[in-house]
Design a protein around this motif. Structure first.
Motif, mmCIF file in Angstrom:
data_model
loop_
_atom_site.group_PDB
_atom_site.id
_atom_site.type_symbol
_atom_site.label_atom_id
_atom_site.label_comp_id
_atom_site.label_asym_id
_atom_site.label_seq_id
_atom_site.Cartn_x
_atom_site.Cartn_y
_atom_site.Cartn_z
ATOM 1 N N GLY A 21 0.789 -1.220 0.000
ATOM 2 C CA GLY A 21 0.000 0.000 0.000
ATOM 3 C C GLY A 21 0.820 1.268 0.000
ATOM 4 N N HIS A 22 0.084 2.341 -0.187
ATOM 5 C CA HIS A 22 0.662 3.667 -0.337
ATOM 6 C C HIS A 22 1.351 4.155 0.922
ATOM 7 C CE1 HIS A 22 0.376 8.129 -0.436
ATOM 8 N NE2 HIS A 22 0.648 7.972 -1.712
ATOM 9 N N GLU A 23 0.796 3.764 2.093
ATOM 10 C CA GLU A 23 1.364 4.311 3.311
ATOM 11 C C GLU A 23 2.775 3.806 3.555
ATOM 12 O OE1 GLU A 23 -1.134 2.299 3.110
ATOM 13 O OE2 GLU A 23 -1.363 0.920 4.801
ATOM 14 N N ASN A 24 3.066 2.564 3.132
ATOM 15 C CA ASN A 24 4.411 2.053 3.318
ATOM 16 C C ASN A 24 5.348 2.578 2.234
ATOM 17 O OD1 ASN A 24 3.855 0.529 5.597
ATOM 18 N ND2 ASN A 24 3.000 -1.124 4.370
ATOM 19 N N ALA A 25 4.833 2.723 1.007
ATOM 20 C CA ALA A 25 5.685 3.169 -0.084
ATOM 21 C C ALA A 25 6.053 4.634 0.060
ATOM 22 C CB ALA A 25 4.980 2.937 -1.423
ATOM 23 N N TYR A 26 5.102 5.442 0.501
ATOM 24 C CA TYR A 26 5.332 6.875 0.563
ATOM 25 C C TYR A 26 5.376 7.417 1.983
ATOM 26 C CZ TYR A 26 4.366 6.531 -4.398
ATOM 27 O OH TYR A 26 4.405 6.187 -5.714
ATOM 28 N N GLY A 27 5.122 6.552 2.975
ATOM 29 C CA GLY A 27 5.316 6.941 4.361
ATOM 30 C C GLY A 27 4.254 7.846 4.940
ATOM 31 N N ILE A 28 3.000 7.794 4.476
ATOM 32 C CA ILE A 28 1.971 8.614 5.101
ATOM 33 C C ILE A 28 1.696 8.076 6.501
ATOM 34 C CG2 ILE A 28 0.931 9.147 2.872
ATOM 35 C CD1 ILE A 28 -1.420 7.328 3.675
ATOM 36 N N SER A 29 1.334 8.956 7.385
ATOM 37 C CA SER A 29 1.047 8.529 8.752
ATOM 38 C C SER A 29 0.045 9.482 9.376
ATOM 39 C CB SER A 29 2.328 8.485 9.596
ATOM 40 O OG SER A 29 2.874 9.781 9.740
ATOM 41 N N VAL A 30 -0.594 9.011 10.446
ATOM 42 C CA VAL A 30 -1.536 9.815 11.211
ATOM 43 C C VAL A 30 -1.291 9.520 12.680
ATOM 44 C CG1 VAL A 30 -3.345 8.043 11.113
ATOM 45 C CG2 VAL A 30 -3.983 10.425 11.518
ATOM 46 N N LYS A 31 -1.489 10.514 13.527
ATOM 47 C CA LYS A 31 -1.305 10.295 14.958
ATOM 48 C C LYS A 31 -2.372 11.043 15.737
ATOM 49 C CE LYS A 31 1.997 14.081 15.762
ATOM 50 N NZ LYS A 31 3.349 14.422 16.270
ATOM 51 N N ARG A 62 -10.503 11.215 4.288
ATOM 52 C CA ARG A 62 -11.236 11.189 5.555
ATOM 53 C C ARG A 62 -10.316 10.680 6.655
ATOM 54 N NH1 ARG A 62 -13.429 6.957 2.594
ATOM 55 N NH2 ARG A 62 -12.837 4.873 3.353
ATOM 56 N N ILE A 63 -10.673 11.018 7.886
ATOM 57 C CA ILE A 63 -10.058 10.432 9.075
ATOM 58 C C ILE A 63 -11.188 9.903 9.948
ATOM 59 C CG2 ILE A 63 -8.800 10.890 11.218
ATOM 60 C CD1 ILE A 63 -7.017 12.791 9.731
ATOM 61 N N ILE A 64 -11.110 8.627 10.278
ATOM 62 C CA ILE A 64 -12.124 7.977 11.104
ATOM 63 C C ILE A 64 -11.568 7.788 12.507
ATOM 64 C CG2 ILE A 64 -13.416 5.842 11.477
ATOM 65 C CD1 ILE A 64 -13.577 5.520 8.461
ATOM 66 N N THR A 99 -7.500 7.842 5.467
ATOM 67 C CA THR A 99 -7.571 7.389 4.079
ATOM 68 C C THR A 99 -7.293 8.591 3.188
ATOM 69 O OG1 THR A 99 -9.224 5.709 4.620
ATOM 70 C CG2 THR A 99 -9.005 6.329 2.303
ATOM 71 N N ASP A 100 -6.316 8.451 2.265
ATOM 72 C CA ASP A 100 -5.978 9.589 1.410
ATOM 73 C C ASP A 100 -6.795 9.550 0.123
ATOM 74 O OD1 ASP A 100 -4.804 7.741 -0.291
ATOM 75 O OD2 ASP A 100 -2.746 8.333 0.158
ATOM 76 N N SER A 105 -4.695 3.668 3.061
ATOM 77 C CA SER A 105 -5.047 3.913 4.463
ATOM 78 C C SER A 105 -3.904 3.586 5.401
ATOM 79 C CB SER A 105 -6.272 3.079 4.858
ATOM 80 O OG SER A 105 -7.393 3.424 4.077
ATOM 81 N N THR A 106 -3.935 4.232 6.546
ATOM 82 C CA THR A 106 -3.010 3.932 7.632
ATOM 83 C C THR A 106 -3.692 4.288 8.945
ATOM 84 O OG1 THR A 106 -0.779 4.290 8.497
ATOM 85 C CG2 THR A 106 -1.918 6.212 7.628
ATOM 86 N N THR A 107 -3.250 3.690 10.024
ATOM 87 C CA THR A 107 -3.850 3.954 11.333
ATOM 88 C C THR A 107 -2.799 4.473 12.302
ATOM 89 O OG1 THR A 107 -3.505 1.667 12.039
ATOM 90 C CG2 THR A 107 -5.627 2.204 11.049
#
Length: 379
Positions: A21-31, A62-64, A99-100, A105-107
């Motif tokens: 997925g995108h979050e691992n390839a491009y490093g998106i994150s949420v905290k 969105r952010i859930i 979710t971008d 998605s990432t959590t």
């Protein structure tokens, strides 16, 4: 040869993106930024949840926010926040899922929030009426008709509304009425149920966890006898053999059409393990204001203890009144010291005569603070 290497590289990159997925390839994150991990709140507090991401707002679909395995809000525009109102006693786990705009998605890491007087190591699944995120509903079977009424002035428990089930028509021979709330179960865990109840005459009720996650419904059921002179019930112990986070917790009534009063229903997971990762050390509790606590026991006969706390030395008046507002007993009218105080009332008035059964109001008054609570004397 170089073209073959490029083709192979592109192929493996495609497989990598598809798998991870995108979050691992491009490093998106949420905290989670609010509340902090390990934060503590008073019972029935409104808790604000906030999150932030490392990508621009325009790239966020969105952010859930997830609260104890339940999605409580899907936020699609900044600010990325939501509020949980009237939170009951408990230890809660919270995380955010991002979710971008590419649907990747990432959590966030999971944080823990402590509310009210819950003990560490125990997790309160259901709170008191009017103070929790899961609503109570009424289920009717075999022609029965009934009403579920919430009384905000209920007195079976401190700072809680009371639920009254009024059975209007029992229906056919196999009728029953059930008060229902969702309550997740985990396999191999032991759960304890506690509640307060008042009945007009003795009757049996069913306490049930119903799971529908498998091919056939699974019930964990126990019969509990309610009596006129007992108000506190539990622990009623259950052992779960299923993992089902959509389990329904039920209190089932049948037998006769008399009303039942319920309050302070608790389901505690005895196998819950506290995650101490990054939980801030909690400072000792400091009394910053006056406070009046619910008497214990309540209802009572013949005596009960009333507790209050004082942030400093000063004059305090603690008195008892009947429902007409008439003074019955003065327990304290003096300068008291800073700290916690427990005063016992023996059910006597100022003339040392026993008072009759009924509802009484006790009132704490200082130069800057006034608070009243109700209690029930039953003889």
């Amino acid at each position: 040869m170089n073209s073959q290497v490029k083709i192979l590289f592109s192929f493996f990159l495609f497989i990598f993106l598809a798998l991870f997925g995108h979050e691992n390839a491009y490093g998106i994150s949420v905290k989670m930024t609010q509340p902090r991990n390990g934060a503590r709140f008073e019972r029935c507090a409104d808790i604000v949840l906030k999150a932030e991401a490392d990508i621009p707002d325009a790239q966020i679909k969105r952010i859930i926010f997830n609260w104890n395995l339940n999605t409580v809000k899907s936020v699609r525009t900044a600010p990325w926040e939501s509020t949980i109102e009237d939170v009951a006693d408990g230890i809660y786990e919270v995380y955010a899922k991002l979710t971008d705009t590419n649907n990747q998605s990432t959590t966030s890491d999971t944080i823990q929030v402590f509310v009210g007087s819950i003990l560490n190591g125990e997790m309160l699944k259901n709170g008191e009426f009017g103070c929790g995120i899961a609503p109570w509903t009424l289920s009717l079977a075999e022609g029965a008709s009934a009403q579920l009424l919430i009384d905000p002035e209920g007195y079976l428990s401190d700072e809680s509304s009371m639920a009254v089930i009024e059975i209007e028509n029992p229906g056919t021979a196999n009728w029953h009425v059930m008060m229902v709330q969702s309550c997740p179960l985990d396999s191999g865990h032991t759960y304890e149920v506690y509640f307060s109840a008042s009945v007009e005459k003795a009757k049996n009720i069913g306490v049930d966890f119903q799971s529908t996650s498998g091919t056939y419904p699974v019930h964990f059921w126990q019969t509990v006898e309610l009596t006129e002179d007992t108000f506190e019930y539990g622990p009623i112990e259950f052992f779960s053999t299923v993992t089902d986070h959509t389990t329904q917790f039920k209190l089932a009534l049948s037998e006769d059409n008399t009303s039942v009063f319920f309050d302070a229903i608790q389901v505690i997971d005895k196998n819950w393990v506290k995650n101490t990762t990054d939980v801030d050390e909690q400072p000792p509790i400091v009394v910053r204001s006056y406070g009046l606590l619910q008497n214990d026991p309540n209802p009572f006969n013949p005596q009960t203890d009333i507790k209050f706390v004082a942030p400093r030395n000063g004059w305090v008046n603690l008195s008892i009144y009947n429902v007409k507002g008439q003074l019955i007993k003065t327990l304290v009218n003096a300068v008291t010291s800073e700290g916690s105080h427990t005063i016992r009332w023996d059910g006597m008035d100022d003339d040392y005569l026993p008072v009759p059964s009924g509802v009484y109001i006790y009132r704490l008054a200082t130069e800057s603070f006034t608070s009243s609570k109700r209690m029930l004397l039953i003889k």
